[in-house]
Design a protein around this motif. Structure first.
Motif, PDB file in Angstrom:
ATOM      1  N   GLY A 292       0.805  -1.210   0.000  1.00  0.00           N
ATOM      2  CA  GLY A 292       0.000   0.000   0.000  1.00  0.00           C
ATOM      3  C   GLY A 292       0.840   1.263   0.000  1.00  0.00           C
ATOM      4  O   GLY A 292       0.536   2.230  -0.697  1.00  0.00           O
ATOM      5  N   LEU A 293       1.928   1.275   0.791  1.00  0.00           N
ATOM      6  CA  LEU A 293       2.815   2.430   0.850  1.00  0.00           C
ATOM      7  C   LEU A 293       4.041   2.274  -0.042  1.00  0.00           C
ATOM      8  O   LEU A 293       4.825   3.219  -0.165  1.00  0.00           O
ATOM      9  CB  LEU A 293       3.273   2.664   2.299  1.00  0.00           C
ATOM     10  CG  LEU A 293       2.174   3.076   3.285  1.00  0.00           C
ATOM     11  CD1 LEU A 293       2.746   3.181   4.699  1.00  0.00           C
ATOM     12  CD2 LEU A 293       1.534   4.388   2.874  1.00  0.00           C
ATOM     13  N   ASP A 294       4.212   1.097  -0.639  1.00  0.00           N
ATOM     14  CA  ASP A 294       5.370   0.841  -1.505  1.00  0.00           C
ATOM     15  C   ASP A 294       6.667   1.217  -0.797  1.00  0.00           C
ATOM     16  O   ASP A 294       7.565   1.834  -1.379  1.00  0.00           O
ATOM     17  CB  ASP A 294       5.236   1.613  -2.821  1.00  0.00           C
ATOM     18  CG  ASP A 294       6.284   1.188  -3.854  1.00  0.00           C
ATOM     19  OD1 ASP A 294       6.703   0.015  -3.818  1.00  0.00           O
ATOM     20  OD2 ASP A 294       6.697   2.034  -4.674  1.00  0.00           O
ATOM     21  N   LEU A 295       6.808   0.843   0.470  1.00  0.00           N
ATOM     22  CA  LEU A 295       7.994   1.165   1.242  1.00  0.00           C
ATOM     23  C   LEU A 295       9.166   0.314   0.760  1.00  0.00           C
ATOM     24  O   LEU A 295       9.108  -0.913   0.773  1.00  0.00           O
ATOM     25  CB  LEU A 295       7.744   0.932   2.732  1.00  0.00           C
ATOM     26  CG  LEU A 295       8.846   1.396   3.678  1.00  0.00           C
ATOM     27  CD1 LEU A 295       9.062   2.906   3.569  1.00  0.00           C
ATOM     28  CD2 LEU A 295       8.510   1.009   5.113  1.00  0.00           C
ATOM     29  N   ARG A 296      10.232   0.970   0.352  1.00  0.00           N
ATOM     30  CA  ARG A 296      11.400   0.299  -0.219  1.00  0.00           C
ATOM     31  C   ARG A 296      12.604   0.425   0.708  1.00  0.00           C
ATOM     32  O   ARG A 296      12.629   1.242   1.624  1.00  0.00           O
ATOM     33  CB  ARG A 296      11.718   0.890  -1.594  1.00  0.00           C
ATOM     34  CG  ARG A 296      10.555   0.780  -2.566  1.00  0.00           C
ATOM     35  CD  ARG A 296      10.874   1.383  -3.919  1.00  0.00           C
ATOM     36  NE  ARG A 296       9.725   1.303  -4.821  1.00  0.00           N
ATOM     37  CZ  ARG A 296       9.724   1.764  -6.069  1.00  0.00           C
ATOM     38  NH1 ARG A 296      10.810   2.352  -6.559  1.00  0.00           N
ATOM     39  NH2 ARG A 296       8.645   1.646  -6.826  1.00  0.00           N
TER      40      ARG A 296
ATOM     41  N   THR B  52      11.422  10.465   1.501  1.00  0.00           N
ATOM     42  CA  THR B  52      10.988  10.015   0.173  1.00  0.00           C
ATOM     43  C   THR B  52       9.606   9.384   0.190  1.00  0.00           C
ATOM     44  O   THR B  52       8.953   9.309  -0.841  1.00  0.00           O
ATOM     45  CB  THR B  52      11.985   8.996  -0.411  1.00  0.00           C
ATOM     46  OG1 THR B  52      12.074   7.869   0.480  1.00  0.00           O
ATOM     47  CG2 THR B  52      13.364   9.614  -0.580  1.00  0.00           C
ATOM     48  N   ASN B  53       9.173   8.898   1.349  1.00  0.00           N
ATOM     49  CA  ASN B  53       7.881   8.217   1.464  1.00  0.00           C
ATOM     50  C   ASN B  53       7.145   8.831   2.648  1.00  0.00           C
ATOM     51  O   ASN B  53       7.513   8.615   3.799  1.00  0.00           O
ATOM     52  CB  ASN B  53       8.097   6.715   1.663  1.00  0.00           C
ATOM     53  CG  ASN B  53       6.841   5.910   1.404  1.00  0.00           C
ATOM     54  OD1 ASN B  53       5.747   6.286   1.802  1.00  0.00           O
ATOM     55  ND2 ASN B  53       6.995   4.772   0.746  1.00  0.00           N
TER      56      ASN B  53
ATOM     57  N   LEU C 229      10.629  13.698  -2.199  1.00  0.00           N
ATOM     58  CA  LEU C 229       9.499  12.776  -2.132  1.00  0.00           C
ATOM     59  C   LEU C 229       9.358  11.933  -3.397  1.00  0.00           C
ATOM     60  O   LEU C 229       9.478  12.433  -4.508  1.00  0.00           O
ATOM     61  CB  LEU C 229       8.196  13.541  -1.910  1.00  0.00           C
ATOM     62  CG  LEU C 229       7.901  14.014  -0.491  1.00  0.00           C
ATOM     63  CD1 LEU C 229       6.612  14.808  -0.461  1.00  0.00           C
ATOM     64  CD2 LEU C 229       7.802  12.831   0.466  1.00  0.00           C
ATOM     65  N   ARG C 230       9.078  10.655  -3.172  1.00  0.00           N
ATOM     66  CA  ARG C 230       8.765   9.720  -4.249  1.00  0.00           C
ATOM     67  C   ARG C 230       7.300   9.341  -4.233  1.00  0.00           C
ATOM     68  O   ARG C 230       6.693   9.082  -5.273  1.00  0.00           O
ATOM     69  CB  ARG C 230       9.637   8.464  -4.087  1.00  0.00           C
ATOM     70  CG  ARG C 230       9.453   7.409  -5.165  1.00  0.00           C
ATOM     71  CD  ARG C 230      10.339   6.194  -4.895  1.00  0.00           C
ATOM     72  NE  ARG C 230       9.988   5.501  -3.667  1.00  0.00           N
ATOM     73  CZ  ARG C 230       8.977   4.650  -3.544  1.00  0.00           C
ATOM     74  NH1 ARG C 230       8.209   4.382  -4.577  1.00  0.00           N
ATOM     75  NH2 ARG C 230       8.730   4.064  -2.384  1.00  0.00           N
ATOM     76  N   ILE C 231       6.708   9.327  -3.044  1.00  0.00           N
ATOM     77  CA  ILE C 231       5.315   8.906  -2.911  1.00  0.00           C
ATOM     78  C   ILE C 231       4.703   9.606  -1.705  1.00  0.00           C
ATOM     79  O   ILE C 231       5.366   9.808  -0.679  1.00  0.00           O
ATOM     80  CB  ILE C 231       5.211   7.364  -2.772  1.00  0.00           C
ATOM     81  CG1 ILE C 231       3.758   6.896  -2.827  1.00  0.00           C
ATOM     82  CG2 ILE C 231       5.907   6.868  -1.524  1.00  0.00           C
ATOM     83  CD1 ILE C 231       3.633   5.380  -2.960  1.00  0.00           C
ATOM     84  N   LEU C 232       3.445  10.019  -1.829  1.00  0.00           N
ATOM     85  CA  LEU C 232       2.707  10.709  -0.768  1.00  0.00           C
ATOM     86  C   LEU C 232       1.336  10.063  -0.647  1.00  0.00           C
ATOM     87  O   LEU C 232       0.590   9.987  -1.625  1.00  0.00           O
ATOM     88  CB  LEU C 232       2.571  12.197  -1.089  1.00  0.00           C
ATOM     89  CG  LEU C 232       1.619  13.026  -0.212  1.00  0.00           C
ATOM     90  CD1 LEU C 232       2.065  12.997   1.246  1.00  0.00           C
ATOM     91  CD2 LEU C 232       1.562  14.466  -0.712  1.00  0.00           C
TER      92      LEU C 232
END
Length: 552
Positions: free
Chosen positions: A324-328, A381-382, A406-409
Motif C-alpha cells: 500500500g505504501l510501496d515502502l522500499r 521520500t515516502n 518525495l517519491r510517494i505521498l
C-alpha cells in the motif's frame, strides 16, 4: 499467553528488496488456481510494476522455480519448486497414506480474494515472541547500530535511539513494570508525547505479554479517566505535565518521566528506575489471537469503543507497508500521524518496528513550516499524512519555496476533493494517493503509484482492495450489489484472510451492528459503489463509520 525464558533465534533478517519481491511473486504463483496465474494478477497481487514483475518472473523461471505455459502465457510452479517442496515435506511432516483427490469445485474468480504474500508463519501459532519480532531480531541483523527512532524536538534538535539501545532499555523497563505486577494480558496505559520513552514503554509491555494502550495527549481528563476505568488498566506511564489528566483517586501504579515537575513517593521515576533495574531476559509468547494493543475511538463517540488488535494483524500491517505504501529499502519514511491514534500505532510505530525501519517522531502540534523543514532535513521520500495536514499545506501554499525528495505521498482519513489533490501534486510533484481503512481493519483499499507507468487509478476512487481482502458493496438487504449499484462497503470475512477484527472490548451491541447480516460480512458504515474495474467509489459516511485518523 505464556512466558518462555529462551529467546528464539529469529529467521534471517535483511536481504534485498528484489529477494523479498521475488518471494512474494513465488508465493502468489503457488497460490494461484490450476489454470495458472496471469501476469496482471501477479502484478496486482505483489504490488509491482509490469517491468519489475516480468524481470523477477524471468529470473525465477531461469532457476526452474516457476514455468510459463507457452499457449496460455500463464505462470505455474516449476519442477525445482516441486522438488524443494518434497524435501521440506519429508522434514516437517510425516508421510500421509495415499488417498483419492476429491473433485475440484470451480469457484467464480470474484468469490475469492487475491492471495497475500505476507501470511507469514512467524505471525501465526501459539508461541509468538512479539518483542523479538519487533526489536531483538533487528539488533542481531545489523549489530544494533540501525536507528529505531529519530526524534526531532520543536527547536530542531535530533536525538537517535538505536535498536540495540531500545532492546536494552525496554528489557530494563520490563523489569520495572513486572515489579508493579504487570503480566501477560494486562493493559498498560501510555499517555506520552512522541519520544523515545514511548517506544521503550511499548516494547517493555510486549516483553511481558501485555497490551499496549495509547492515550492521545490532547484527551481531556474525563476522556482519560473513562479509558482507564473501561480498560481496567493495570498501570500508567506518563510524564509530569500530562499526569494532571490522571484522576486524583487513581490507585494504579504510575511511572512518570522525569522533568521539572516534582512528584511524591507514590510515583515511580521512569529513567531512574530503568537504569537501576536488571534487564529482563524472558520474552513473552503470544497466541495469534491474543491482543497486543487496545485502541480507543475518539472523544466524539458517545461511548468510545475499544478495539483489541491481535498479533495476527501483523500480516496486514506488513502488507500495507510494503504494497500500500510501496515502502522500499532505500526510502526515508515518515508517518506524520500521532502515535496516539490507530494509523500512527499501526503504521508509524508497529509497522516500522516490524520491518526494522526507522521511525521519525516530530514534537509538538503540526506546523506547516516545521513539516517542510523535516521533509528537507531528512530527505523524506515516502510520506503519509492526514487530510487535515494536506489542507494546512494548501492554506499556507508555499509552492516553489522548497525542494523535496518525495517519491510517494499517501493520505488516509477521508477522500480529498480533486482540486486539493491536483494542488498537492503540483506542489510536491508526486501523486497524492488516497487510502481507506478503519481502526477495526487497518487499511484494506489502496491506490497505488507505479513509477514505471503501469496502471494506476486516477478517477478519484478510493482504489482497489489489497491482496488478502475481498471487498463488496451490500444493499440494504445484505445482498451483494451489482457493478454500479450503491450500498455499504463490506468485507467478505470468509474470503479475506487478512481480516482480523472479532469484537469490541466494551460494546457487544456495536459489535453486532458491524455484523448485522451475519459473520460473513463486516460492515464499514460507509457508502460507495463498485465499478467494472474493481475500484471503490466513496459516496458518504454513515454514523457508524470510524475513521483511522484524528480530527477527520
Amino acid at each position: 499467553m505464556t512466558i518462555d525464558t529462551d529467546t528464539p533465534t529469529p529467521a534471517a533478517a535483511g536481504g534485498t528488496q528484489s529477494l523479498e519481491r521475488a518471494i512474494a511473486l513465488l508465493r502468489a504463483v503457488a497460490a494461484s488456481d490450476p489454470e495458472g496465474a496471469r501476469l496482471a494478477d501477479l502484478m496486482a497481487g505483489a504490488g509491482l510494476s509490469k517491468a519489475t514483475t516480468h524481470r523477477l518472473l524471468t529470473a525465477l523461471a531461469r532457476e526452474g522455480l516457476i514455468e510459463q505455459d507457452a499457449g496460455s502465457r500463464r505462470y505455474h510452479p516449476g519442477p525445482d519448486l516441486d522438488a524443494l517442496g518434497q524435501l521440506a515435506a519429508a522434514r516437517h511432516r510425516p508421510p500421509l497414506p495415499p488417498a483419492p483427490a476429491p473433485p475440484a469445485v470451480p469457484q467464480p474468480p470474484e468469490a475469492v480474494a487475491r492471495p497475500s504474500a505476507f501470511l507469514r508463519p512467524e505471525y501465526r501459532g501459539d508461541a509468538i515472541a512479539l518483542a523479538t519480532l519487533l526489536c531483538d531480531r533487528h539488533v542481531r541483523a545489523a549489530d544494533g547500530a540501525r536507528a529505531a527512532l529519530l526524534h526531532e524536538s520543536v527547536a530542531g534538535q535530533t536525538t537517535e535511539l538505536s535498536f540495540a539501545r531500545l532492546a536494552r532499555d525496554s528489557a530494563r523497563f520490563a523489569t520495572v513494570l513486572a515489579g508493579m505486577g504487570v503480566g501477560p494480558g494486562d493493559r498498560v496505559a501510555v499517555l506520552l508525547p512522541k519520544g523515545s520513552e514511548l517506544l521503550i514503554a511499548a516494547l517493555a509491555i510486549w516483553r511481558l505479554g501485555g497490551v499496549y494502550m495509547p492515550l492521545f495527549t490532547t484527551y481531556t481528563a474525563s476522556a482519560v479517566a473513562y479509558r482507564l476505568a473501561d480498560s481496567h488498566a493495570a498501570a500508567i506511564v506518563t510524564n509530569g505535565f500530562l499526569r494532571r489528566k490522571i484522576p486524583r483517586d487513581n490507585a494504579r501504579p504510575v511511572v512518570t518521566v522525569e522533568g521539572d515537575e516534582a512528584f511524591g513517593p507514590e510515583v515511580t521515576p521512569f529513567w531512574s528506575s530503568l537504569h537501576a533495574a536488571e534487564p529482563r531476559s524472558e520474552v513473552a509468547r503470544y497466541r495469534e489471537s491474543d491482543a497486543f494493543a487496545l485502541i480507543y475511538t475518539s472523544e466524539s463517540e458517545p461511548t468510545p469503543l475499544g478495539v483489541p488488535m491481535p498479533v495476527k494483524a501483523l500480516s496486514g500491517i506488513e502488507q500495507y507497508m510494503r504494497i500500500g505504501l510501496d515502502l522500499r529499502d532505500d526510502d526515508i519514511y515518515w508517518n506524520m500521524a500521532d502515535p496516539g491514534w490507530a494509523y500512527g500505532v499501526y503504521y508509524g510505530l508497529v509497522g516500522p518496528l516490524l520491518l526494522g525501519r526507522t521511525t521519525i517522531f516530530c514534537d509538538g502540534p503540526y506546523d506547516v513550516r516545521q513539516g517542510y523543514r523535516m521533509l528537507t532535513k531528512y530527505g523524506v521520500t515516502n510520506l503519509t499524512a492526514a487530510p487535515s495536514q494536506i489542507r494546512a499545506w494548501h492554506g499556507a501554499d508555499p509552492a516553489g519555496e522548497h525542494q523535496f525528495a518525495l517519491r510517494i505521498l499517501s493520505v488516509v482519513g477521508e477522500p480529498l476533493p480533486a482540486d486539493l489533490i491536483a494542488w498537492a501534486n503540483r506542489t510536491v510533484k508526486v501523486p497524492l494517493l488516497d487510502q481507506y481503512g478503519q481502526r477495526e481493519t487497518g487499511i484494506f483499499i489502496v491506490n497505488r503509484y507505479d513509477p514505471d507507468g503501469g496502471d494506476r487509478p486516477g478517477d478519484g476512487s478510493l482504489g482497489r482492495p489489497m491482496p488478502g481482502f475481498r471487498v463488496v458493496v451490500l444493499d440494504n438487504g445484505g445482498a451483494e450489489a451489482p457493478v454500479g449499484g450503491a450500498g455499504e462497503i463490506a468485507i467478505d470475512v470468509e474470503n479475506s484472510p487478512l481480516f482480523w477484527f472479532e469484537a469490541y472490548a466494551n460494546d457487544p451491541d456495536r459489535t453486532a451492528r458491524r455484523f448485522r447480516h451475519g459473520r460473513r460480512y463486516y460492515l464499514t458504515g460507509d457508502w460507495a459503489f463498485l465499478d467494472g474495474d474493481g475500484s471503490i467509489h466513496y459516496r458518504g459516511r454513515a454514523s457508524d463509520a470510524i475513521p483511522m485518523q484524528e480530527g477527520e
